[in-house]
Design an enzyme around this catalytic site. Structure first.
Site, PDB file in Angstrom:
ATOM      1  N   GLU A  25       0.856  -1.191   0.000  1.00 30.86           N
ATOM      2  CA  GLU A  25       0.000   0.000   0.000  1.00 30.86           C
ATOM      3  C   GLU A  25       0.888   1.235   0.000  1.00 30.86           C
ATOM      4  O   GLU A  25       1.988   1.223   0.577  1.00 30.86           O
ATOM      5  CB  GLU A  25      -0.899  -0.004   1.248  1.00 30.86           C
ATOM      6  CG  GLU A  25      -1.760   1.260   1.372  1.00 30.86           C
ATOM      7  CD  GLU A  25      -2.882   1.177   2.407  1.00 30.86           C
ATOM      8  OE1 GLU A  25      -2.963   0.156   3.112  1.00 30.86           O
ATOM      9  OE2 GLU A  25      -3.662   2.136   2.492  1.00 30.86           O
ATOM     10  N   ASN A  70      -6.720   1.628   2.634  1.00 28.18           N
ATOM     11  CA  ASN A  70      -7.447   2.889   2.765  1.00 28.18           C
ATOM     12  C   ASN A  70      -6.999   3.906   1.723  1.00 28.18           C
ATOM     13  O   ASN A  70      -7.777   4.756   1.293  1.00 28.18           O
ATOM     14  CB  ASN A  70      -7.228   3.459   4.172  1.00 28.18           C
ATOM     15  CG  ASN A  70      -7.803   2.563   5.257  1.00 28.18           C
ATOM     16  OD1 ASN A  70      -8.648   1.718   4.993  1.00 28.18           O
ATOM     17  ND2 ASN A  70      -7.333   2.735   6.488  1.00 28.18           N
ATOM     18  N   ASN A 170     -12.143  -0.848  -1.084  1.00 31.22           N
ATOM     19  CA  ASN A 170     -11.496  -1.360   0.123  1.00 31.22           C
ATOM     20  C   ASN A 170     -12.295  -0.961   1.360  1.00 31.22           C
ATOM     21  O   ASN A 170     -12.644   0.219   1.510  1.00 31.22           O
ATOM     22  CB  ASN A 170     -10.080  -0.766   0.247  1.00 31.22           C
ATOM     23  CG  ASN A 170      -9.400  -1.165   1.547  1.00 31.22           C
ATOM     24  OD1 ASN A 170      -9.023  -2.320   1.725  1.00 31.22           O
ATOM     25  ND2 ASN A 170      -9.262  -0.214   2.472  1.00 31.22           N
ATOM     26  N   GLU A 171     -12.580  -1.915   2.213  1.00 29.70           N
ATOM     27  CA  GLU A 171     -13.211  -1.671   3.529  1.00 29.70           C
ATOM     28  C   GLU A 171     -14.292  -0.588   3.460  1.00 29.70           C
ATOM     29  O   GLU A 171     -14.285   0.356   4.266  1.00 29.70           O
ATOM     30  CB  GLU A 171     -12.145  -1.306   4.576  1.00 29.70           C
ATOM     31  CG  GLU A 171     -11.227  -2.453   4.894  1.00 29.70           C
ATOM     32  CD  GLU A 171     -10.309  -2.247   6.099  1.00 29.70           C
ATOM     33  OE1 GLU A 171     -10.219  -1.119   6.617  1.00 29.70           O
ATOM     34  OE2 GLU A 171      -9.683  -3.242   6.519  1.00 29.70           O
ATOM     35  N   TYR A 242      -7.104  -8.513  11.883  1.00 29.05           N
ATOM     36  CA  TYR A 242      -5.819  -8.305  12.555  1.00 29.05           C
ATOM     37  C   TYR A 242      -5.973  -8.745  14.006  1.00 29.05           C
ATOM     38  O   TYR A 242      -7.003  -8.502  14.628  1.00 29.05           O
ATOM     39  CB  TYR A 242      -5.433  -6.825  12.504  1.00 29.05           C
ATOM     40  CG  TYR A 242      -5.137  -6.335  11.091  1.00 29.05           C
ATOM     41  CD1 TYR A 242      -3.916  -6.611  10.483  1.00 29.05           C
ATOM     42  CD2 TYR A 242      -6.087  -5.608  10.367  1.00 29.05           C
ATOM     43  CE1 TYR A 242      -3.648  -6.162   9.186  1.00 29.05           C
ATOM     44  CE2 TYR A 242      -5.819  -5.164   9.077  1.00 29.05           C
ATOM     45  CZ  TYR A 242      -4.600  -5.443   8.493  1.00 29.05           C
ATOM     46  OH  TYR A 242      -4.326  -5.004   7.219  1.00 29.05           O
ATOM     47  N   GLU A 290      -6.452  -9.050   3.713  1.00 28.48           N
ATOM     48  CA  GLU A 290      -5.633  -8.408   4.755  1.00 28.48           C
ATOM     49  C   GLU A 290      -5.728  -9.267   6.004  1.00 28.48           C
ATOM     50  O   GLU A 290      -6.822  -9.433   6.564  1.00 28.48           O
ATOM     51  CB  GLU A 290      -6.123  -6.987   5.076  1.00 28.48           C
ATOM     52  CG  GLU A 290      -5.793  -5.974   4.016  1.00 28.48           C
ATOM     53  CD  GLU A 290      -6.144  -4.544   4.429  1.00 28.48           C
ATOM     54  OE1 GLU A 290      -5.979  -4.195   5.615  1.00 28.48           O
ATOM     55  OE2 GLU A 290      -6.598  -3.796   3.546  1.00 28.48           O
ATOM     56  N   GLN A 349       1.341  -6.024   5.878  1.00 24.86           N
ATOM     57  CA  GLN A 349       1.710  -5.719   4.511  1.00 24.86           C
ATOM     58  C   GLN A 349       3.081  -6.328   4.229  1.00 24.86           C
ATOM     59  O   GLN A 349       3.580  -7.076   5.062  1.00 24.86           O
ATOM     60  CB  GLN A 349       1.707  -4.213   4.321  1.00 24.86           C
ATOM     61  CG  GLN A 349       0.317  -3.617   4.612  1.00 24.86           C
ATOM     62  CD  GLN A 349       0.127  -2.177   4.158  1.00 24.86           C
ATOM     63  OE1 GLN A 349       1.020  -1.532   3.643  1.00 24.86           O
ATOM     64  NE2 GLN A 349      -1.076  -1.652   4.372  1.00 24.86           N
TER      65      GLN A 349
HETATM   66  O1  AHR Z   1      -3.146  -2.532   6.356  1.00 27.67           O
HETATM   67  C1  AHR Z   1      -3.358  -1.297   6.975  1.00 27.67           C
HETATM   68  C2  AHR Z   1      -4.792  -0.797   6.799  1.00 27.67           C
HETATM   69  O2  AHR Z   1      -5.661  -1.661   7.469  1.00 27.67           O
HETATM   70  C3  AHR Z   1      -5.330  -0.777   5.392  1.00 27.67           C
HETATM   71  O3  AHR Z   1      -5.041   0.393   4.707  1.00 27.67           O
HETATM   72  C4  AHR Z   1      -6.807  -0.878   5.602  1.00 27.67           C
HETATM   73  O4  AHR Z   1      -7.462  -1.505   4.529  1.00 27.67           O
HETATM   74  C5  AHR Z   1      -6.941  -1.619   6.902  1.00 27.67           C
HETATM   75  O5  AHR Z   1      -7.809  -0.984   7.773  1.00 27.67           O
END
Ligand code: AHR
Length: 499
Positions: A25, A70, A170-171, A242, A290, A349
């Site tokens: 990213e 993002n 994305n999201e 996460y 992710e 990432q």
């Molecule tokens: O990976 C970091 C961020 O986490 C990304 O930009 C977003 O998609 C997620 O919230």
């Protein structure tokens, strides 16, 4: 006492190698001084760091998702193509960072091509819409003779890139997302963008945005609504997750793989419910694009309200512990055991930003602890994922209720009989495991493990450099039975044969 039972004919499905993807990213130092740093001693003629590319090869990343995250939700891709000297810097609102536009679509796609990695592109459905998504697809994949394809050719790239994987935003469920939408608004837009993109290039695979995490208030309803608009158009629904150790709750953190498993099963159930209502034979698969350990709640707090940044700021550069590596290994077990459902996975990432690879500008690059389980699994997991029955104790956790003390995933190459068996011991004691393979014969040649007790949180580069896989505890073969031993809080990759 734990028993693992498997047989080469009892399969979950083929391992899609795209499950070993990662993510680049335009965030912090992932691109600038991460993969790209002209003037670095290892930089190639295009300005990309050879040391980082070599580590990426060793990591075994098969796919790279780009350009966000993002970031994509306010990105103007046209600003990042054409002669570099004509490109203007742009203020990215997701990370409040000035994006210099030195790396854009062409630089990234040509990098992937040179490195033999499959790109996965995301289109901006935050501040932009159908027309811009179609234009980008045509720019990437169109044959000469139409406006955007001809622009690519004028920019020096004759041959279409043939990008297959496309994320529809994305999201978009997240209130933090620039251009955030409710499920109906997003579902309609994704369906229209997807329809037009398929008309531009019918060979592509499309990913609709699922929930940003299972803890979102809209989780479930979001998937149901979005898929009710997009079911016939998309191939995959995305998942993001996460995990972190909160308040010293080690047991819950070690049980994260169970939470991931439940998340996958719930998203699959939501997708199948829509399919059932439609009497559709189509099966929506999952792009887990992710996932990682990220100290999001405990450490990210102070980085949220950043002043405007320039020159590749250090944002979310988490330093991983040995425990984090064990959890990453266990999350890989979860992805592999859902091989019938999870088609794509992206460790988020790749470099510097919550990443397995770290760099210093003008200096060295090195591996974080989490590099090792990923690279090992990416190298060994081949062929078919097997149904693995694990009979083990339950551990009570505050966050997830009861979770298994031992988890496992296995793959076998049907041609050669090569077996890879990945086993996590979530307990603080050594575990003995009986491997049962009724009607088949197994041998285990050896194995390598990551252990949780060697590096504490945030110990940094030197500790990370000393960290690596260690030999698995000795394996015993006696009277056709195989006994494995697992070190306390460990993830072990065993190699052998199963026929
Ligand atoms: O990976 C970091 C961020 O986490 C990304 O930009 C977003 O998609 C997620 O919230």
């Amino acid at each position: 006492m734990t028993t693992i039972t498997l047989h080469p004919d009892f399969r979950v499905g083929p391992v899609d190698r795209r499950v070993f993807g990662s993510f680049v990213e335009h965030l912090g130092r992932c691109v600038y001084t991460g993969i790209y740093e002209p003037g670095h001693p290892t930089a190639d003629e295009h300005g990309f760091r050879r040391d980082v590319a070599d580590l990426t090869k060793e990591l075994g990343a098969t796919v790279l998702r780009y350009p966000g995250g993002n970031f994509v939700s306010n990105y103007v891709w046209e600003d990042g193509v054409g002669p570099v000297e004509d490109r203007k810097p742009f203020l990215d609102l997701a990370w409040r960072t000035v994006e210099p536009n030195l790396v854009g679509t062409d630089e990234f796609l040509q990098y992937c091509e040179r490195e033999g990695i499959e790109p996965m592109m995301a289109v901006n459905l935050g501040t932009r819409g159908v027309a811009e998504a179609v234009a980008l697809l045509e720019y990437c994949n169109g044959e000469a003779g139409t406006k955007w394809a001809d622009m690519r050719i004028a920019n020096g790239r004759e041959k279409p890139y043939g990008v297959k994987l496309w994320c529809l935003g994305n999201e978009m469920d997240g209130p933090w997302q620039i251009g955030h939408k409710d499920a109906h608004e997003y579902g309609k837009l994704a369906a229209e963008a997807g329809k037009a993109m398929r008309l531009t290039d019918p060979s592509i695979e499309l990913v609709a945005c699922g929930s940003s995490s299972m803890t979102m208030d809209t989780f479930g309803e979001w998937e149901r609504t979005v898929l009710s608009y997009t079911y016939d158009i998309v191939d995959h629904i995305s998942m993001h997750a996460y995990y972190e150790e909160l308040d010293g709750d080690r047991a819950s953190f070690l049980g994260s793989g169970t939470a991931m498993s439940r998340f996958i099963e719930r998203v699959a159930a939501s997708a199948d419910a829509i399919g059932a209502e439609r009497r559709s034979d189509k099966r929506i698969t999952i792009s887990f694009d992710e996932w990682n350990v990220w100290y999001l709640k405990s450490r990210f707090v102070g980085e949220k309200n950043l002043p405007i940044q320039r020159d590749a700021p250090r944002i979310i550069e988490d330093v991983y512990s040995a425990l984090d590596a064990v959890v990453v290994g266990d999350l890989i077990n979860t992805l592999l055991s859902h091989a019938d459902r999870v088609a794509i996975g992206c460790l988020a990432q790749l470099v510097n930003v919550i990443a397995p690879i770290m760099t210093e500008p003008g200096g060295e690059s090195w591996k974080q602890t989490t590099f090792h389980p990923f690279a090992t699994a990416a190298r060994l997991a081949r062929g078919e994922s097997l149904q693995v029955k694990v009979a083990t104790d339950a551990i009570a956790t505050a966050a997830h209720g009861d979770v298994p003390a031992v988890t496992a995933a296995a793959t076998v190459d049907p041609e050669t009989g090569a077996l890879a068996l990945f086993v996590t011991n979530r307990t603080g004691e050594e575990q003995t495991v009986t491997l049962r393979t009724p009607g088949a014969a197994a041998t285990i040649a050896g194995g390598a493990a990551v252990l949780a007790d060697t590096i504490g949180p945030r110990e940094g580069k030197q500790a990370a450099e000393a960290y690596g896989m260690v030999d698995a505890l000795p394996v015993e073969h006696a009277d056709g039975a195989v006994t494995l031993r697992l070190a306390p809080e460990s993830w072990t990759a065993f190699r052998g044969t199963l026929r």
